[in-house]
Design an enzyme around this catalytic site. Structure first.
Site, short mmCIF file in Angstrom:
data_model
loop_
_atom_site.label_atom_id
_atom_site.label_comp_id
_atom_site.label_asym_id
_atom_site.label_seq_id
_atom_site.Cartn_x
_atom_site.Cartn_y
_atom_site.Cartn_z
N TYR A 1 0.82 -1.21 0.00
CA TYR A 1 0.00 0.00 0.00
C TYR A 1 0.86 1.27 0.00
CZ TYR A 1 -4.37 -2.54 0.93
OH TYR A 1 -5.47 -3.35 0.85
N SER B 1 -14.07 -2.82 -0.85
CA SER B 1 -14.89 -2.00 -1.76
C SER B 1 -16.38 -2.30 -1.63
CB SER B 1 -14.44 -2.19 -3.21
OG SER B 1 -13.24 -1.52 -3.46
N PRO B 2 -16.96 -2.23 -0.43
CA PRO B 2 -18.40 -2.51 -0.29
C PRO B 2 -19.28 -1.45 -0.95
CG PRO B 2 -17.49 -1.70 1.77
CD PRO B 2 -16.33 -1.97 0.88
N GLY C 1 -15.66 0.94 -4.46
CA GLY C 1 -14.52 1.85 -4.59
C GLY C 1 -14.93 3.28 -4.87
N GLY C 2 -16.14 3.67 -4.44
CA GLY C 2 -16.67 5.01 -4.69
C GLY C 2 -17.46 5.13 -5.97
N THR D 1 -20.45 7.83 -7.43
CA THR D 1 -20.09 8.87 -8.40
C THR D 1 -20.29 8.46 -9.85
OG1 THR D 1 -17.78 8.15 -8.40
CG2 THR D 1 -18.40 9.85 -6.81
#
Length: 309
Positions: free
Chosen positions: A61, A219-220, A223-224, A228
């Site tokens: 990461y 990523s529930p 991942g955004g 969006t």
């Protein structure tokens, strides 16, 4: 003070495994989210106040450069106290980076040498003596199962980790690894959301329930993208989630997505990577209020009507 709706509970990840919080905080973007170690440490104290004691990280990461998050996170953990957290880290992904100049191409390596090297680096950077769980990070298609399993069992025997698990493993690949592994796999960290529902039908969740491990869910909220994205499919799902949120007293579509994830009988534990406190509070509320059967199928039908027929 926090009330029951914003207090995470506890879950046993496997009969012979660790106990984690029912919401896990993901550190992948923490260098973007916090300007200093002290600011991150304050956020970690906020998590503890809300019962979120499990932290997810990985050797690889770091944004913009990989391999930098664990040192930053480790300094904040030292300020708050290592004994207050369960720390999960991952090994196996090899990325091109100034910190890994030998890497010519992104690849995966579950060899004993690389697993040991990755774990030793993680423990050093995090400033800890052991991890609560070490996960194999995505599949290595060149994995030698006996070698990989032997390395994981040795890490437990040496006290460098209490438990082991995997990430993004198919049922067959998991079975292959466990055929050589002495220790139980305590979790499979997989992607699951209202826009990525494959684990409900590809055997991943069925295997988890058969084997008795609880998945960790990355990523529930897609991942955004779920919040969006402007393509017709995502917009339709987001609209249904907004309606479901209203019916269930949740803050919005993101929280309804987490409640959708929490409802499946595999009881997957969501990893929330946000640095916003209200997002964590909303996630805890959602986990504490999983959707009823009809609301869950309402969301699934928005993804693909045929799946709910």
């Amino acid at each position: 003070m926090t009330d029951d709706t914003t207090q995470a509970g506890r879950v046993r990840m496997h009969a012979g495994g660790p106990e984690f919080s029912t919401v896990i905080w993901g550190s992948m973007r923490c260098e973007e989210q916090f300007s200093s170690v002290s600011e991150l440490a304050d956020f970690l104290r906020f998590l503890l106040d809300h019962g979120v004691t499990t932290l997810d990280t990985a050797n690889v990461y770091g944004i913009p450069h990989p391999y930098t998050v664990e040192e930053f996170l480790g300094k904040a953990i030292a300020e708050v106290g290592r004994d207050k957290f369960e720390i999960v880290t991952k090994a196996g992904i090899q990325r091109i980076s100034p910190h890994r100049t030998v890497n010519r191409v992104r690849h995966f390596d579950f060899s004993e040498k690389e697993i040991r090297r990755s774990v030793d680096r993680s423990l050093e950077k995090l400033g800890i003596d052991y991890a609560d769980a070490i996960l194999l990070h995505r599949p290595d298609y060149l994995m030698e199962p006996a070698e990989t399993a032997g390395a994981l069992d040795a890490l437990i025997a040496e006290g460098k980790t209490k438990h082991v698990g995997v990430s993004n493993f198919s049922p067959s690949r998991l079975k292959l690894l466990t055929s050589k592994l002495k220790a139980p796999v305590v979790t499979n960290q997989v992607e699951f959301s209202p826009i990525h529902v494959e684990p409900i039908s590809n055997g991943v969740f069925d295997t988890a329930m058969l084997d008795g491990h609880v998945p960790m869910i990355w990523s529930p909220i897609g991942g955004g993208r779920l919040m969006t994205g402007d393509d017709e499919h995502v917009v339709r799902i987001r609209g249904v989630l907004a309606e479901v949120a209203k019916r269930n007293g949740l803050a919005g579509a993101a929280e309804a997505a987490i409640a959708f994830v929490a409802r499946h009988p595999a009881r997957g534990v969501p990893i929330i990577g946000s640095g916003k406190r209200e997002r964590l509070e909303g996630a805890i509320q959602a986990v504490n209020n999983p959707l009823d059967r009809q609301d869950w199928y309402d969301v699934l039908a928005a993804y693909e009507p045929s799946l709910s027929i």
